[in-house]
Design an enzyme around this catalytic site. Structure first.
Site, PDB file in Angstrom:
ATOM      1  N   HIS A  46       1.200  -1.290   0.108  1.00 37.86           N
ATOM      2  CA  HIS A  46      -0.284   0.186   0.124  1.00 37.86           C
ATOM      3  C   HIS A  46       0.737   1.161  -0.287  1.00 37.86           C
ATOM      4  CE1 HIS A  46       0.366   0.923   4.052  1.00 37.86           C
ATOM      5  NE2 HIS A  46       0.518  -0.646   3.850  1.00 37.86           N
TER       6      HIS A  46
ATOM      7  N   ASP B   6      -0.219   4.570   0.776  1.00 36.15           N
ATOM      8  CA  ASP B   6      -0.797   5.197   1.625  1.00 36.15           C
ATOM      9  C   ASP B   6      -0.583   5.298   2.728  1.00 36.15           C
ATOM     10  OD1 ASP B   6      -2.164   2.922   1.965  1.00 36.15           O
ATOM     11  OD2 ASP B   6      -3.699   4.249   2.832  1.00 36.15           O
TER      12      ASP B   6
ATOM     13  N   ASP C  21       6.411   1.257   6.865  1.00 35.41           N
ATOM     14  CA  ASP C  21       5.043   1.395   6.479  1.00 35.41           C
ATOM     15  C   ASP C  21       4.292   2.300   5.539  1.00 35.41           C
ATOM     16  OD1 ASP C  21       2.118   0.214   6.712  1.00 35.41           O
ATOM     17  OD2 ASP C  21       2.337   1.281   8.592  1.00 35.41           O
TER      18      ASP C  21
ATOM     19  N   GLU D  47      -5.355   1.702   1.649  1.00 34.32           N
ATOM     20  CA  GLU D  47      -5.572   0.468   3.334  1.00 34.32           C
ATOM     21  C   GLU D  47      -5.106   0.930   5.308  1.00 34.32           C
ATOM     22  OE1 GLU D  47      -3.341  -2.997   6.276  1.00 34.32           O
ATOM     23  OE2 GLU D  47      -2.808  -0.241   6.035  1.00 34.32           O
ATOM     24  N   GLU D  48      -4.495   1.710   4.700  1.00 32.25           N
ATOM     25  CA  GLU D  48      -4.746   2.275   6.547  1.00 32.25           C
ATOM     26  C   GLU D  48      -6.649   3.009   6.598  1.00 32.25           C
ATOM     27  OE1 GLU D  48      -2.673   1.886   8.104  1.00 32.25           O
ATOM     28  OE2 GLU D  48      -0.779   2.433   7.871  1.00 32.25           O
TER      29      GLU D  48
ATOM     30  N   HIS E 144     -21.288  26.279  28.636  1.00 34.27           N
ATOM     31  CA  HIS E 144     -20.413  27.126  30.388  1.00 34.27           C
ATOM     32  C   HIS E 144     -20.878  26.267  31.323  1.00 34.27           C
ATOM     33  CE1 HIS E 144     -19.212  29.678  32.997  1.00 34.27           C
ATOM     34  NE2 HIS E 144     -18.431  30.014  32.182  1.00 34.27           N
TER      35      HIS E 144
ATOM     36  N   ARG F 246      -9.357  -6.176  17.803  1.00 32.82           N
ATOM     37  CA  ARG F 246      -8.394  -6.821  16.853  1.00 32.82           C
ATOM     38  C   ARG F 246      -8.619  -8.295  16.786  1.00 32.82           C
ATOM     39  NH1 ARG F 246      -5.041  -3.647  13.444  1.00 32.82           N
ATOM     40  NH2 ARG F 246      -4.702  -1.743  14.672  1.00 32.82           N
TER      41      ARG F 246
HETATM   42  N1  LIG Z   1       0.586  -2.791   8.123  1.00 30.06           N
HETATM   43  C1  LIG Z   1      -0.472  -2.917   8.276  1.00 30.06           C
HETATM   44  C2  LIG Z   1      -1.570  -2.147   8.733  1.00 30.06           C
HETATM   45  O1  LIG Z   1      -0.373  -0.798   9.987  1.00 30.06           O
HETATM   46  N2  LIG Z   1      -2.609  -2.231   9.308  1.00 30.06           N
HETATM   47  C3  LIG Z   1      -3.772  -1.164   9.282  1.00 30.06           C
HETATM   48  C4  LIG Z   1      -4.779  -1.413   9.053  1.00 30.06           C
HETATM   49  C5  LIG Z   1      -5.697  -0.624   9.410  1.00 30.06           C
HETATM   50  C6  LIG Z   1      -7.221  -0.728   9.590  1.00 30.06           C
HETATM   51  N3  LIG Z   1      -7.889   0.362   9.821  1.00 30.06           N
HETATM   52  C7  LIG Z   1      -6.906   1.015  10.351  1.00 30.06           C
HETATM   53  N4  LIG Z   1      -5.612   0.781  10.042  1.00 30.06           N
HETATM   54  C8  LIG Z   1      -4.078  -2.306  11.362  1.00 30.06           C
HETATM   55  O2  LIG Z   1      -4.288  -0.791  11.483  1.00 30.06           O
HETATM   56  O3  LIG Z   1      -3.560  -2.702  11.582  1.00 30.06           O
HETATM   57 ZN   LIG Z   2       0.445  -1.215   6.327  1.00 29.59          ZN
HETATM   58 ZN   LIG Z   3       0.173   0.827   9.287  1.00 30.91          ZN
END
Ligand SMILES: NCC(=O)N[C@@H](Cc1c[nH]cn1)C(=O)O
Ligand SMILES: [Zn+2]
Ligand SMILES: [Zn+2]
Length: 480
Positions: A98, A100, A133, A167-168, A233, A348
């Site tokens: 990727h 980005d 990255d 991707e990010e 306020h 995750r």
């Molecule tokens: N190098 C892979 C990576 O950093 N992937 C990100 C993907 C992601 C999903 N939402 C925001 N970023 C990660 O955080 O794992």
């Molecule tokens: Zn990555």
């Molecule tokens: Zn990443």
């Protein structure tokens, strides 16, 4: 001299130019996570396509349509597809990466300008956003291509490329592109691919290379609590109204405990407990609690037991709180009651968890906890994006080739790891192409991806470029 030796020497001899090319790539602020830099992501796509074209790759830029981000309607950056070689006697390897990057501002705490690549003479580190990255690894593939073109060498395999610019930020549009290309059969871009290689993760530590057969999935949530029609306020309205920030902080505090246990009922429970046999696999890895503490820069590991720490990253789900949008965060002592605040958190995921299975548990729990607050404010929960976890067969010839290549370049046996991060498209490739997918990282565990002072060690860039090329020779020699 044999082709592989000539390739390896070329990489050493041209290291300076390769670093300059990485500096050019880093200077393009291809941040996908906001609308401000969207044109820079497009600029990066053009730059990358230009590089591939110059190196003899047949390319096409695929428009992925539009999407809405933070209420803005934006064009999606294109996928850059490429191919070089179509010898039916050779294997065909699909490379994904990727172009980005994550956002970065010097004021976040960087020691240098994030989009100016700095070569630190004291440490030989290449410091800049995207260095590890994922611009460094993508440029590693360009280095391999350039060496072969300059030396007049045939590549040992046919190559296909798929580079994306989102991707990010959830990989919008990419799954649809891949599945539609696969549906075209022989006319599709990915026809004939024998295996996939992705270089977009990290070694466990800073001394042992690794190959990776698993990724965690992701479910990303946004929790908004709103009440008053405008900011208030706190002197005039404190203790007279339900405050959104108070409700939100209480809800956020009920998601995870300080030892990492996920408090949403049913989420941790979906995952089986590791057997002694499985724990033995983690015990074998070259890793120590000091490695994680060194990578994060503080003695704050959740356990003194290396196996527990490793399983926390690779084998179990985790829930992290990321931030609060709409809250007062500046310098000074503003006495405001914010009218609407949004908390961001993500989980995750590991097998058998999926975003679809976890989402209803999260929604039900947060709604129930909010009801217990007896607040008159309004609550909205959104699932922003997600992806399933992925685990591959690491006995496949693709992994054997990567292992031999790593041993040849680094003279070390690689750690066999599962990665804690997520690359959702990995599973799409595995399922839609029906081939083995391998993760072959270039950077080290202390590179600081997504963080301040992100770096790639010069030796990892140069030896890593050799590794990617050597891996192709090993795949080319496979008889399966
Ligand atoms: N190098 C892979 C990576 O950093 N992937 C990100 C993907 C992601 C999903 N939402 C925001 N970023 C990660 O955080 O794992
Ligand atoms: Zn990555
Ligand atoms: Zn990443």
């Amino acid at each position: 001299m044999a082709a592989l030796s000539r390739f390896l020497s070329f990489i050493d001899q041209n290291a300076g130019r390769f670093i300059q090319r990485l500096a050019d790539a880093v200077s393009i602020q291809s941040i996908s996570g906001n609308g401000v830099h969207r044109q820079d992501v497009f600029k990066m796509a053009l730059w990358l396509q230009g590089q591939l074209d110059t190196l003899g790759v047949q390319t096409k830029s695929v428009d992925l349509g539009r999407h809405v981000m933070d209420g803005q309607d934006l064009p999606l950056p294109p996928a850059i597809l490429g191919r070089i070689g179509d010898d039916p006697k050779k294997k065909t390897v699909l490379i994904y990466g990727h172009y980005d990057v994550q956002p970065a501002e010097k004021s976040d705490g960087w020691d240098t300008e994030p989009f100016t690549l700095v070569v630190d003479p004291a440490t030989d580190r290449l410091i800049g956003r995207g260095s590890t990255d994922d611009k460094g690894p993508i440029l590693g593939w360009l280095n391999v291509l350039e060496a072969h073109k300059a030396l007049g060498l045939d590549l040992p395999v046919n190559l296909k490329f798929c580079f994306e610019g989102m991707e990010e930020s959830g990989s919008d549009g990419l799954d649809e592109l891949i599945t539609s290309e696969v549906a075209k059969g022989k006319d599709g871009w990915f026809w004939g691919v024998d295996c996939v290689c992705i270089s977009d993760n990290y070694w466990l530590n800073s001394r042992t290379p690794c190959i990776t057969y698993g990724l965690r999935g992701l479910a990303y949530f946004k929790l908004t609590v709103s009440g008053p029609a405008r900011d208030l306020h706190s002197g005039s309205f404190g203790r007279t109204v339900h405050e959104p920030m108070t409700d939100l902080v209480l809800l956020m505090s009920k998601l995870v405990d300080t030892n990492g246990k996920i408090l949403v009922p049913g989420v941790d429970e979906m995952v089986s407990v590791a057997s002694q046999e499985e724990k033995a696999l983690y015990a074998q890895l070259d890793y120590s609690v000091a490695d994680v503490e060194n990578a994060v820069g503080a003695p704050i590991a959740l356990s003194d037991d290396k196996v527990e720490v490793l399983m926390g990253r690779m084998r179990y789900p985790s829930l992290s709180l990321h931030g609060i949008e709409g809250a007062f965060y500046g310098a000074g002592a503003k006495t405001v009651i914010p009218a609407s605040v949004s908390g961001k958190f993500s989980i995750r995921l590991v097998p058998p968890q999926t975003p679809e299975a976890v989402e209803p548990l999260v929604f039900a729990y947060i709604n129930a906890e909010f009801a217990r607050l007896n607040s008159k404010n309004k609550l909205k929960i959104e699932n922003l994006h997600g992806g399933k976890p992925w685990v591959a067969d690491h006995t496949h010839w693709n992994y054997e080739a990567a292992k031999r290549a790593t041993e040849a370049v680094y003279k070390q046996t690689p750690n066999l790891t599962r990665e804690g991060g997520s690359i959702p498209v990995t599973l799409t490739f595995a399922e839609s192409l029906g081939v083995n997918v391998l993760l072959l990282p270039m950077g080290r565990g202390d590179d600081g991806a997504h963080s301040t002072n992100e770096k790639l060690d010069k030796s990892n860039f140069i030896e890593g470029s050799k590794l990617l090329g050597t891996y192709l020779y090993e795949v080319g020699a496979v008889n399966a």
